[in-house]
Write an enzyme that holds these catalytic residues in place. Structure first.
Site, PDB file in Angstrom:
ATOM      1  N   CYS A   1       0.837  -1.213   0.000  1.00  0.00           N
ATOM      2  CA  CYS A   1       0.000   0.000   0.000  1.00  0.00           C
ATOM      3  C   CYS A   1       0.867   1.256   0.000  1.00  0.00           C
ATOM      4  O   CYS A   1       0.558   2.248  -0.675  1.00  0.00           O
ATOM      5  CB  CYS A   1      -0.905   0.017   1.234  1.00  0.00           C
TER       6      CYS A   1
HETATM    7  C1  BEZ Z   1       0.478  -4.600   1.888  1.00  0.00           C
HETATM    8  O1  BEZ Z   1       0.133  -3.493   1.550  1.00  0.00           O
HETATM    9  O2  BEZ Z   1       1.639  -4.980   1.809  1.00  0.00           O
HETATM   10  C2  BEZ Z   1      -0.562  -5.547   2.461  1.00  0.00           C
HETATM   11  C3  BEZ Z   1      -1.688  -5.048   3.099  1.00  0.00           C
HETATM   12  C4  BEZ Z   1      -2.624  -5.927   3.625  1.00  0.00           C
HETATM   13  C5  BEZ Z   1      -2.440  -7.288   3.486  1.00  0.00           C
HETATM   14  C6  BEZ Z   1      -1.306  -7.772   2.813  1.00  0.00           C
HETATM   15  C7  BEZ Z   1      -0.373  -6.898   2.282  1.00  0.00           C
END
Ligand code: BEZ
Length: 211
Positions: free
Chosen positions: A45
């Site tokens: 994210c």
């Molecule tokens: C990420 O942004 O890396 C992420 C967010 C939620 C679950 C898995 C990965």
């Protein structure tokens, strides 16, 4: 019921990093991208939001407003925004909703219970000035999206909204396009007086119309 392409995008009011947002006022006759990310302070994210901030001038050029959504708290957004600027080199320059009760996420079916009961998947909605959904993409949490692809599709959506054409596989802005199947030969002659290539009667190829 799921929101589908062609449906009217539902309206909502929610808190954001730039104050309360009433979605229809926010759209205000522009194109809009509404996208969800699963969780603050997570690696994928962080890269997505930094890259989208970098692309903001490209969205602006196309008259597209960008709005992110997270089910995390507004207070957390401020701290995370600092990390995004520090690690991705661009500060958040578009509003990020704090949809802590998941109201907007549920309205737009961004929570897929068999993937996760409370976090959103990575949804992207492109909404036209008429408030209709023009594009819907969904990725799982583990896969970062390609926001260059979102821009590419917006180029196609804006072009095909204004001209009787469709865009072929892997098309990019400036490349040849296809005359809409709904356009008769007579009507096509009027719209494309310079003619077209026609390897098959249903495949009529012309240079991309300008403006
Ligand atoms: C990420 O942004 O890396 C992420 C967010 C939620 C679950 C898995 C990965």
């Amino acid at each position: 019921m799921a929101i589908l392409i062609g449906d009217t995008a539902p309206d909502f009011t929610a808190d954001s990093t730039e104050g309360p947002i009433h979605f229809y006022d926010f759209i205000e006759g522009s194109w809009a991208v509404l996208f969800s990310h699963p969780k603050n302070f997570t690696p994928v994210c962080t890269t997505e939001l930094g890259y989208t901030a970098k692309l903001k001038p490209e969205f602006d050029k196309r008259g597209v407003k960008v709005l992110g959504l997270s089910v995390d708290k507004l207070e957390d957004h401020a701290g995370w925004a600092k990390d995004i600027e520090e690690t991705q080199g661009t500060a958040l320059n578009f509003p990020l909703l704090a949809d802590t009760r998941g109201e907007v996420a549920r309205l737009y079916d961004m929570i897929h219970p068999n993937a996760d009961n409370s976090l959103t998947v990575r949804s992207v909605f492109v909404i036209g000035p008429d408030k209709k959904v023009k594009l819907k993409i969904e990725y799982p949490a583990s896969t970062g999206r390609n926001f260059d692809e979102v821009l590419r599709v917006i180029d196609s959506l804006q072009l095909t909204a204004n001209h009787s054409v469709a865009t072929p596989v892997n098309w990019k802005n400036g490349e040849d396009v296809i005359i809409s199947s709904s356009l008769s030969t007579e009507a096509a002659k009027e719209k494309f007086p310079d003619g077209w290539k026609e390897p098959k009667p249903y495949l009529r190829i012309v240079p991309q119309p300008r403006a």
